[in-house]
Design an enzyme around this catalytic site. Structure first.
Site, PDB file in Angstrom:
ATOM      1  N   GLY A  26     -33.020  77.206  17.305  1.00 52.79           N
ATOM      2  CA  GLY A  26     -32.462  78.521  17.611  1.00 52.79           C
ATOM      3  C   GLY A  26     -31.542  78.969  16.506  1.00 52.79           C
ATOM      4  O   GLY A  26     -31.173  78.202  15.628  1.00 52.79           O
ATOM      5  N   ARG A  27     -31.222  80.249  16.590  1.00 49.40           N
ATOM      6  CA  ARG A  27     -30.331  80.775  15.569  1.00 49.40           C
ATOM      7  C   ARG A  27     -29.537  81.887  16.221  1.00 49.40           C
ATOM      8  O   ARG A  27     -30.107  82.828  16.767  1.00 49.40           O
ATOM      9  CB  ARG A  27     -31.159  81.300  14.400  1.00 49.40           C
ATOM     10  N   GLY A  28     -28.242  81.725  16.222  1.00 48.48           N
ATOM     11  CA  GLY A  28     -27.420  82.751  16.849  1.00 48.48           C
ATOM     12  C   GLY A  28     -26.512  83.389  15.843  1.00 48.48           C
ATOM     13  O   GLY A  28     -26.631  83.136  14.640  1.00 48.48           O
ATOM     14  N   SER A  31     -23.546  82.884  15.170  1.00 47.44           N
ATOM     15  CA  SER A  31     -22.632  82.050  14.410  1.00 47.44           C
ATOM     16  C   SER A  31     -23.302  80.900  13.682  1.00 47.44           C
ATOM     17  O   SER A  31     -22.633  80.119  13.024  1.00 47.44           O
ATOM     18  CB  SER A  31     -21.532  81.517  15.328  1.00 47.44           C
ATOM     19  N   VAL A  79     -29.190  76.314  15.100  1.00 51.49           N
ATOM     20  CA  VAL A  79     -29.079  75.170  16.004  1.00 51.49           C
ATOM     21  C   VAL A  79     -30.256  74.229  15.780  1.00 51.49           C
ATOM     22  O   VAL A  79     -31.404  74.675  15.689  1.00 51.49           O
ATOM     23  CB  VAL A  79     -29.073  75.643  17.477  1.00 51.49           C
ATOM     24  N   LYS A  92     -25.196  72.510  16.279  1.00 46.29           N
ATOM     25  CA  LYS A  92     -25.071  73.865  15.744  1.00 46.29           C
ATOM     26  C   LYS A  92     -24.293  73.827  14.461  1.00 46.29           C
ATOM     27  O   LYS A  92     -23.189  73.293  14.399  1.00 46.29           O
ATOM     28  CB  LYS A  92     -24.357  74.737  16.758  1.00 46.29           C
ATOM     29  N   ASP A  94     -20.910  87.680  24.845  1.00 47.91           N
ATOM     30  CA  ASP A  94     -22.295  87.860  24.439  1.00 47.91           C
ATOM     31  C   ASP A  94     -23.226  87.335  25.535  1.00 47.91           C
ATOM     32  O   ASP A  94     -24.048  86.457  25.304  1.00 47.91           O
ATOM     33  CB  ASP A  94     -22.546  87.144  23.107  1.00 47.91           C
TER      34      ASP A  94
END
Ligand SMILES: *[C@@H]1O[C@H](CO)[C@@H](O)[C@H](O)[C@H]1NC(C)=O
Ligand SMILES: *[C@@H]1O[C@H](CO)[C@@H](O)[C@H](O)[C@H]1NC(C)=O
Ligand SMILES: *[C@@H]1O[C@H](CO)[C@@H](O)[C@H](O)[C@H]1NC(C)=O
Ligand SMILES: *[C@@H]1O[C@H](CO)[C@@H](O)[C@H](O)[C@H]1NC(C)=O
Ligand SMILES: *[C@@H]1O[C@H](CO)[C@@H](O)[C@H](O)[C@H]1NC(C)=O
Ligand SMILES: *[C@@H]1O[C@H](CO)[C@@H](O)[C@H](O)[C@H]1NC(C)=O
Ligand SMILES: *[C@@H]1O[C@H](CO)[C@@H](O)[C@H](O)[C@H]1NC(C)=O
Length: 788
Positions: free
Chosen positions: A510-512, A514, A517, A531, A623
């Site tokens: 995943g990629r958020g 901040s 991951v 992360k 969020d």
């Protein structure tokens, strides 16, 4: 010849040093300065000598030689340590054994005067005995237990086991095991102000005479044998879970008020719990002191009511101080502070018949002695006015509220303190971090109702924020101390460890906002999500995240297990959550069924409510969106990505968010209008998410170019409101996700829509709080499915 003599001398001195005849003869002494001078039991399992817990503070003690932590089982004078120089134990010519401090002052002595006293030895049982010339015992340490009973040692009417005041200490605390005046063995809190028996449990529904207990045998004697069985004259007995010969055990009255049997593993030299008296730490009376509240949870915690402060933050049994002086006076000068789900056991002023809330409140206002009252909603309403506040406890399914009587002038403080829990000296039941794998071994004797709730109901609040008081500079240092205490699971990782765990950051999951991951596996085979934080400015944000998440433990929040901060590398290690995120289970073909959706809605609400309310609105997620809701194997939701969470000062006004956080479509209008950001932005995000869960499609709150001036979300809300107002019977059917094929609870769906619409109100003051949402949802949780 010279060589021979020399060898003989050497030989003799070797003998002296290595086997140093393990007796203390009349006329000789043991000195603290010579730490090789110890008395050891013949089988080498116990040692007697000077023992130090702190610099330059020594106790004449007996300890297990073969346990890793050299566990102390007896001390001569536990509350009076002696100096590290010049102190000694002397077996005087007159037959008395005395402990003297550096100045020659006698700190402790035996009650022997017999002139035929000959020597003292340490037996294999751990008993230090003084014998006369005939070899008869004239004094033994077994007659003067401190906090530990060893196999073959008896507990009699004149003796008690008294806990240590804290971990890593021998000084006496307030918890005791002894016989009461009706011949029953009890565990009790015997503090400076009050005494209270907590075992056998005084809780209603528990009978002292269960387990075959009787008060008819007045011999008041109990013995703990080598097999691991404890047998008391009041008819009560229990045995270690590993009962059998050949295992070293001890029965210890622990500093947290629990009585436990520990068994020593010879190969690891560590102790494990093989029996304990109390299943729930909060059932121990006095554990959090006067006014303190013990909070039930996966990890029991002590806390103070709002505005109250710890007497001694290092010793929570000292309780909490109110920020006002207790006075009596005109009843209009008082108001009540509400402590939900909280009770203070005992000290009831009266037992009034069921009365109304107002009557109960007036009763407390009028009575000068009343410090608080507890009102229970069950039945007609039970009223308990309290003259003192001890044995406070809070647990999720307690159906009563305590109202603290406080002066009208008392301000409810900005950030202290009801849930500013300090890490309590409470061993987490089932897995005390200091002992090896006890889980399987713990034998539960009493399983009170609450135990069942553990891990199922909202787990409880965790300390947050003591460091807020210290400001940012002290942050790093204090956290260094803090994280070690929090839990054995939460720890620092080295960058190398994480490279290894993630196979050099191979699998990105995943990629958020901040950072990215990665999936990984720790050395102990735990699956983790690592992360990697991209743009982390100096310390601040990283520590904020670490400290916030590391301490939060709730079943609907993704657990953080550790972090790494090495030069520019800033990483956090989370638990790995099995299933996909909510968006993948909502907007694709592998969608959730209604039951799961409703459960997810409740779970998210609980998680957010926990962040907002239990922590006094400190933590705002900012969020909330389906991508940040992960689902575990049982489709229980866990809210992820607190990277954006920021501690905001309670009250909202002071919240400063320098940059906009959040995701388009789920962002509250406050962001656009530059208004202070409060927890209500999460309520807004939650509203969008539940409406999407009902409808099964995204409802972007973004005005698409070229279309009319209204977002899909607003249009949906407006049209739904109109349908409801018109009283159209089938409105719910018109908006439900058609993929459910009509299989849903109409009542629940209508409730969710209603909540969703209220949550996305433009005016944030009109939006409900997450706490009230949880209440509403729980109330219709048990609706029968598909039957209306
Ligand atoms: C140690 O003391 C015991 C008891 O007095 C005695 O029998 C034994 O001989 C002594 N051993 C040595 C090595 O001095
Ligand atoms: C010393 O104390 C023990 C245990 O309390 C008692 O049995 C014994 O009689 C006492 N001895 C003397 C000489 O007082
Ligand atoms: C131990 O207590 C149980 C009751 O809990 C009783 O039935 C049993 O007889 C006792 N055992 C002994 C050895 O006293
Ligand atoms: C426990 O004590 C009772 C008498 O009180 C005795 O009959 C029984 O044998 C004892 N049990 C054990 C295991 O020592
Ligand atoms: C009382 O308890 C003691 C110790 O367990 C036991 O030896 C004795 O037989 C008991 N007495 C009666 C009357 O049960
Ligand atoms: C002692 O610890 C070792 C290593 O953890 C374990 O394999 C062994 O089973 C333990 N022994 C007992 C008696 O519990
Ligand atoms: C209590 O104080 C209020 C206002 O301060 C006053 O009106 C009232 O008369 C006082 N009552 C008593 C009993 O003193």
């Amino acid at each position: 010849m010279v060589t021979k003599t020399f060898l003989l001398l050497l030989f003799c001195s070797l003998i002296r040093c290595s086997t140093s005849n393990d007796t203390l003869r009349r006329g000789s002494s043991l000195s603290v300065d010579d730490d090789s001078h110890l008395i050891t039991s013949p089988d080498n399992s116990f040692t007697c000598g000077f023992y130090s817990f702190q610099t330059n503070a020594y106790w004449f003690a007996i300890w297990f030689k073969n346990s890793k932590d050299r566990t102390v089982v007896w001390t001569a004078n536990r509350n009076r340590p002696v100096n590290g120089r010049g102190s000694k134990v002397t077996f005087r010519k007159n037959g008395v054994m005395v402990l003297t401090d550096v100045d020659g002052m006698v700190v402790w002595e035996t009650n022997t005067t017999s002139t035929d006293a000959n020597y003292a030895v340490l037996l294999n049982t751990g008993n230090l005995v003084m014998k006369n010339q005939k070899g008869q015992i004239i004094w033994q340490s077994f007659d003067y237990p401190t906090d530990t009973l060893l196999p073959s040692q008896t507990l009699t009417k004149s003796k008690s086991l008294i806990s240590a005041s804290r971990k890593e200490s021998v000084e006496s605390g307030y918890f005791r095991l002894n016989y009461n005046n009706i011949n029953v063995l009890t565990l009790n809190y015997d503090g400076p102000e009050v005494s209270s028996v907590y075992w056998p449990s005084p809780n209603p529904g528990f009978n002292v005479w269960d387990f075959g207990r009787t008060s008819s045998n007045s011999s008041k004697v109990a013995v703990f044998n080598d097999f691991g069985v404890f047998n008391s004259s009041d008819g009560w007995n229990f045995s270690a879970s590993d009962a059998g010969f050949g295992i070293r055990r001890r029965l210890t009255m622990d500093y947290d008020g629990n009585l436990r049997i520990y068994s020593l593993n010879d190969s690891t030299a560590l102790w494990s719990i093989s029996w304990q008296a109390i299943a729930q730490p909060c059932d121990v009376h006095g554990i959090c002191g006067r006014n303190g509240i013990c909070i039930h949870g996966e990890k029991a915690q002590c806390s103070c009511p709002p505005g109250f402060e710890w007497n001694d933050p290092t010793d929570l049994t000292q309780g909490c101080n109110p920020p006002f002086k207790k006075t009596c006076g005109n009843s209009s000068r008082f108001r009540f502070l509400e402590l939900p789900k909280t009770d203070y056991y005992g000290f009831d002023l009266n037992r009034s018949p069921p009365i109304s809330f107002e009557a109960c409140r007036d009763l407390c206002l009028r009575d000068c002695r009343c410090e608080a009252f507890n009102y229970r909603i069950t039945g007609e309403g039970s009223c308990y006015a309290k003259s003192a506040l001890f044995n406070g406890l809070r647990y999720p399914n307690f159906r009563g509220t305590t109202y603290l009587k406080v002066p009208t002038s008392m301000e409810t403080p900005e950030f202290s303190s009801i849930f500013t829990c300090t890490d309590a000296p409470v061993v987490m039941i089932g897995s005390p971090s200091m002992y090896e794998s006890p889980d399987k071994k713990v034998k539960w004797i009493y399983l009170y109702s609450i135990a069942i709730a553990i891990g199922v109901v909202e787990a409880l609040l965790i300390l947050l924020g003591w460091w807020v008081f210290f400001g940012n500079n002290a942050l790093v240092a204090s956290l260094e101390d803090g994280y070690r205490m929090i839990s054995s699971q939460f720890r620092g990782f080295t960058y190398q460890e994480l490279i290894k765990a993630t196979n050099n950051f191979k699998v990105e999951i995943g990629r958020g906002g901040s950072g990215a991951v990665y999936k990984g596996v720790l050395e102990d085979q735990r699956m983790v999500a690592v992360k990697r934080l991209g743009d982390v400015s100096e310390g601040g944000e990283f520590w904020a995240e670490v400290s916030t998440i590391g301490k939060i433990n709730h079943m609907n929040l993704v657990r953080m297990w550790g972090f790494c901060s090495q030069k520019q590398h800033k990483l956090v290690v989370y638990e790995y959550v099995q299933n996909l995120s909510l968006d993948k289970r909502l907007f694709s073909s592998s969608f959730l069924q209604w039951e799961q959706r409703f459960n997810v809605a409740i779970g998210i609400a609980k998680g957010l409510a926990y962040l907002h309310h239990e922590c006094l609105e400190w933590v705002i997620h900012c969020d909330v969106k389906p991508e940040n809701i992960l689902l575990d194997a049982a489709f229980e939701p866990k809210i992820a990505d607190f990277g954006l969470a920021k501690l905001s000062e309670r009250g909202g006004q002071n919240s400063k968010f320098t940059k906009i956080r959040g995701t388009k479509g789920y962002m509250a209008p406050e962001w656009a209008h530059n208004l202070p950001i409060t927890a209500k932005v999460d309520v807004y995000g939650y509203g969008v998410v539940v409406l999407e869960m009902v409808k099964g499609i995204r409802l972007p709150n973004v005005i698409v170019q070229g279309e009319e001036e209204e977002s899909a979300l607003m249009r949906f809300v407006r049209s739904t409101k109109r349908k409801i107002l018109k009283g159209k019977e089938l409105w719910i059917e018109e908006i439900m996700d058609p993929r459910l094929g009509g299989l849903y609870s109409r009542k629940q769906a209508a409730k969710l829509v209603e909540i969703g619409i209220a949550c996305v109100e433009e005016d944030r003051n009109k939006r409900p709080t997450m706490g009230s949402i949880v209440q509403v949802l729980i109330n219709c949780e048990s609706e029968l499915f598909y039957k209306e």
